[in-house]
Design a protein around this motif. Sequence first.
Motif, PDB file in Angstrom:
ATOM      1  N   ALA A  63     -32.836  29.972  -6.339  1.00  0.00           N
ATOM      2  CA  ALA A  63     -34.098  29.669  -6.470  1.00  0.00           C
ATOM      3  C   ALA A  63     -34.247  28.545  -7.303  1.00  0.00           C
ATOM      4  O   ALA A  63     -35.139  27.880  -7.636  1.00  0.00           O
ATOM      5  CB  ALA A  63     -35.013  31.002  -7.034  1.00  0.00           C
ATOM      6  N   HIS A  64     -32.931  27.983  -7.515  1.00  0.00           N
ATOM      7  CA  HIS A  64     -33.172  26.852  -8.735  1.00  0.00           C
ATOM      8  C   HIS A  64     -31.847  26.126  -8.829  1.00  0.00           C
ATOM      9  O   HIS A  64     -30.826  26.439  -9.336  1.00  0.00           O
ATOM     10  CB  HIS A  64     -33.290  27.483 -10.232  1.00  0.00           C
ATOM     11  N   VAL A  65     -31.845  25.075  -8.046  1.00  0.00           N
ATOM     12  CA  VAL A  65     -30.907  24.052  -7.996  1.00  0.00           C
ATOM     13  C   VAL A  65     -31.349  22.621  -8.382  1.00  0.00           C
ATOM     14  O   VAL A  65     -32.552  22.324  -8.339  1.00  0.00           O
ATOM     15  CB  VAL A  65     -30.178  24.085  -6.576  1.00  0.00           C
ATOM     16  N   HIS A  66     -30.392  21.717  -8.502  1.00  0.00           N
ATOM     17  CA  HIS A  66     -30.398  20.208  -8.720  1.00  0.00           C
ATOM     18  C   HIS A  66     -29.481  19.873  -8.191  1.00  0.00           C
ATOM     19  O   HIS A  66     -28.388  19.197  -8.602  1.00  0.00           O
ATOM     20  CB  HIS A  66     -30.485  19.982 -10.273  1.00  0.00           C
ATOM     21  N   LEU A  67     -29.593  19.612  -6.618  1.00  0.00           N
ATOM     22  CA  LEU A  67     -28.407  19.089  -5.736  1.00  0.00           C
ATOM     23  C   LEU A  67     -28.140  17.539  -6.189  1.00  0.00           C
ATOM     24  O   LEU A  67     -27.079  17.124  -6.106  1.00  0.00           O
ATOM     25  CB  LEU A  67     -28.786  19.169  -4.396  1.00  0.00           C
ATOM     26  N   LEU A 175     -44.327  22.397  -6.643  1.00  0.00           N
ATOM     27  CA  LEU A 175     -44.433  21.252  -7.765  1.00  0.00           C
ATOM     28  C   LEU A 175     -43.582  21.991  -9.113  1.00  0.00           C
ATOM     29  O   LEU A 175     -43.580  23.510  -9.266  1.00  0.00           O
ATOM     30  CB  LEU A 175     -45.850  21.036  -8.292  1.00  0.00           C
ATOM     31  N   LYS A 176     -42.721  21.163  -9.574  1.00  0.00           N
ATOM     32  CA  LYS A 176     -41.958  21.828 -11.050  1.00  0.00           C
ATOM     33  C   LYS A 176     -42.684  21.066 -12.296  1.00  0.00           C
ATOM     34  O   LYS A 176     -43.138  19.831 -12.074  1.00  0.00           O
ATOM     35  CB  LYS A 176     -40.688  21.291 -10.985  1.00  0.00           C
ATOM     36  N   VAL A 177     -43.249  21.719 -13.349  1.00  0.00           N
ATOM     37  CA  VAL A 177     -43.589  21.314 -14.464  1.00  0.00           C
ATOM     38  C   VAL A 177     -42.565  21.669 -15.691  1.00  0.00           C
ATOM     39  O   VAL A 177     -42.111  22.932 -15.818  1.00  0.00           O
ATOM     40  CB  VAL A 177     -45.180  21.684 -14.621  1.00  0.00           C
ATOM     41  N   GLU A 237     -39.017  29.508 -14.911  1.00  0.00           N
ATOM     42  CA  GLU A 237     -37.839  29.122 -14.927  1.00  0.00           C
ATOM     43  C   GLU A 237     -37.226  29.094 -16.545  1.00  0.00           C
ATOM     44  O   GLU A 237     -37.918  28.705 -17.502  1.00  0.00           O
ATOM     45  CB  GLU A 237     -37.697  27.771 -14.372  1.00  0.00           C
ATOM     46  N   HIS A 238     -36.010  29.639 -16.747  1.00  0.00           N
ATOM     47  CA  HIS A 238     -35.306  29.933 -18.088  1.00  0.00           C
ATOM     48  C   HIS A 238     -36.125  31.234 -18.661  1.00  0.00           C
ATOM     49  O   HIS A 238     -35.183  32.059 -18.917  1.00  0.00           O
ATOM     50  CB  HIS A 238     -35.273  28.708 -18.728  1.00  0.00           C
ATOM     51  N   CYS A 239     -37.015  31.031 -19.134  1.00  0.00           N
ATOM     52  CA  CYS A 239     -37.900  32.134 -19.805  1.00  0.00           C
ATOM     53  C   CYS A 239     -37.019  32.914 -20.905  1.00  0.00           C
ATOM     54  O   CYS A 239     -36.811  33.954 -20.953  1.00  0.00           O
ATOM     55  CB  CYS A 239     -38.235  33.186 -18.701  1.00  0.00           C
ATOM     56  N   ASP A 305     -29.213  29.406 -10.195  1.00  0.00           N
ATOM     57  CA  ASP A 305     -28.089  29.042 -11.049  1.00  0.00           C
ATOM     58  C   ASP A 305     -28.290  27.601 -11.688  1.00  0.00           C
ATOM     59  O   ASP A 305     -27.400  27.210 -12.650  1.00  0.00           O
ATOM     60  CB  ASP A 305     -26.645  29.465 -10.613  1.00  0.00           C
ATOM     61  N   ASP A 306     -29.241  26.975 -11.400  1.00  0.00           N
ATOM     62  CA  ASP A 306     -29.433  25.594 -11.998  1.00  0.00           C
ATOM     63  C   ASP A 306     -28.287  24.850 -11.848  1.00  0.00           C
ATOM     64  O   ASP A 306     -28.071  24.164 -12.507  1.00  0.00           O
ATOM     65  CB  ASP A 306     -29.500  25.840 -13.761  1.00  0.00           C
ATOM     66  N   CYS A 307     -27.642  25.032 -10.692  1.00  0.00           N
ATOM     67  CA  CYS A 307     -26.308  23.964 -10.232  1.00  0.00           C
ATOM     68  C   CYS A 307     -26.718  22.693 -10.230  1.00  0.00           C
ATOM     69  O   CYS A 307     -27.639  22.463  -9.722  1.00  0.00           O
ATOM     70  CB  CYS A 307     -25.606  24.826  -9.238  1.00  0.00           C
ATOM     71  N   GLY A 308     -25.821  21.903 -10.645  1.00  0.00           N
ATOM     72  CA  GLY A 308     -26.059  20.339 -10.754  1.00  0.00           C
ATOM     73  C   GLY A 308     -26.162  19.932 -12.035  1.00  0.00           C
ATOM     74  O   GLY A 308     -25.479  18.870 -12.661  1.00  0.00           O
ATOM     75  N   PHE A 309     -26.765  20.829 -13.008  1.00  0.00           N
ATOM     76  CA  PHE A 309     -26.746  20.468 -14.288  1.00  0.00           C
ATOM     77  C   PHE A 309     -25.491  20.657 -14.974  1.00  0.00           C
ATOM     78  O   PHE A 309     -24.980  21.961 -14.940  1.00  0.00           O
ATOM     79  CB  PHE A 309     -27.866  21.279 -15.019  1.00  0.00           C
ATOM     80  N   HIS A 310     -24.912  19.816 -15.731  1.00  0.00           N
ATOM     81  CA  HIS A 310     -23.706  19.896 -16.529  1.00  0.00           C
ATOM     82  C   HIS A 310     -24.320  20.547 -17.922  1.00  0.00           C
ATOM     83  O   HIS A 310     -25.310  20.223 -18.575  1.00  0.00           O
ATOM     84  CB  HIS A 310     -22.976  18.921 -16.742  1.00  0.00           C
TER      85      HIS A 310
HETATM   86 ZN   LIG Z   1     -33.141  23.236 -13.953  1.00  0.00          ZN
END
Ligand SMILES: [Zn+2]
Length: 421
Positions: A63-67, A175-177, A237-239, A305-310
């Motif tokens: 549910a959370h990636v940044h390709l 939308l992402k805020v 997200e994150h929370c 897993d927010d993959c893409g972000f280092h």
């Molecule tokens: Zn993210």
Amino acid sequence: MLKLIRAATVLTGRPGESIRNGEVLVDGTRIAGVGERGSLDVPPSALVLDLPGRTLMPGLVDAHVHLGFDDRVDPVTGQTAESDPRLLLRMAENARKLVSAGVTLARDLGGRNFLDVALRDSIAAGLTVGPNLLVATRPITPTGGHCWYMGGEADDLSGVRRVARENLRAGADVLKVMASGGQMTAVAPPAWRSQFDVTQLRAIVEEAELRGKGVAAHAHSPESISDVLEAGVTTIEHCTFLTPTGYAYDADLVARIASSGVYVCPTVHGQFEAIRSRVGSAPLDGWLSMLTRMRDAGVRLVAGDDCGFHLGDLDKAADDYVGGLEVFALAGFSAAEIIELATVTAAAACGVGDETGSLDAGKRADIIAVHGDPLFDLAALREIDLVLVAGRAVTQSGVDTVAGSSGGGPDSLRSDPGGGP
Ligand SMILES: [Zn+2]
């Protein structure tokens, strides 16, 4: 083309439901039936695939990636080291890695220049291989705010409405805020400070709702979490309940989250142990216990897993999705709970629960087969034998498919794609 897939076990995705000696009938892009072996009405022309010792289950959902997060962007100058055409190719490779790990649906929560729209549409058109994608395009953030360099800067009510409308016009599915600051952008406010007020957040929710879309809100601080809840976002997200002095779990706020029905994606990823070995156990154990307390309070948690972000030099690789699920196990979640939050609940959080996320007749044929039974051993999810995205086999044991280069079962063909970015 009708395909009948038989396996030792079929997990439908409905909590706890497991069919011994089950079968799933796939008709083109859709599931036509699910049941015990021999129970379905199957024409003799159907292709039969027998998978003894395997478990069939819904495809995994991230549910959370940044390709397309380019870790070589300098957040201060906005200079990029990678051209858009090259970045798009890297996004395609990340999408391939994701699907090779069994992820058949992913929600991309932020990137630049609408490359995510191009990738989503290219995958849907069969030009490249990846999960079904839902994309947020440019995260809405104040000038110089968290991830401002992705291009979604807005400072006042009309500004946030304009960026929201532009994103939706360009094809955003969600939308992402950036409701609070974050740790990735040097010049942005810290993660425990709010970036928008409730009125501005509500305007973004209104713009999304007008077009039947949801809003994913990045929120670390208790104040920003409370504000996005009040504004009516779809997912938080994150929370982390982050304050200047550490995590400050707020039971009253969590009770409000639970009763609202909003989903929480705590962005649990596979680099947990690496981080723990650097910063020590105490803060991370506190964070793990927040996950179990949120679960116990009735919050609908989902995998992402927010993959893409280092994280500094730690690469949250797109094919390490299961590493994040294993952290939920570390926090005390049962395998059944983890599979639920990684499939049916995550699909619902992404707004496509009617379309995918479980094995039910009529749903899209987003299906994986794994070696063994993940209800007994979650590590089975690392032994992928088959991945169907909308009925199309993109990874299959013994068959040389383009996406079969990682996460394959012991008898599958592998071709190491070499070092990633
Ligand atoms: Zn993210």
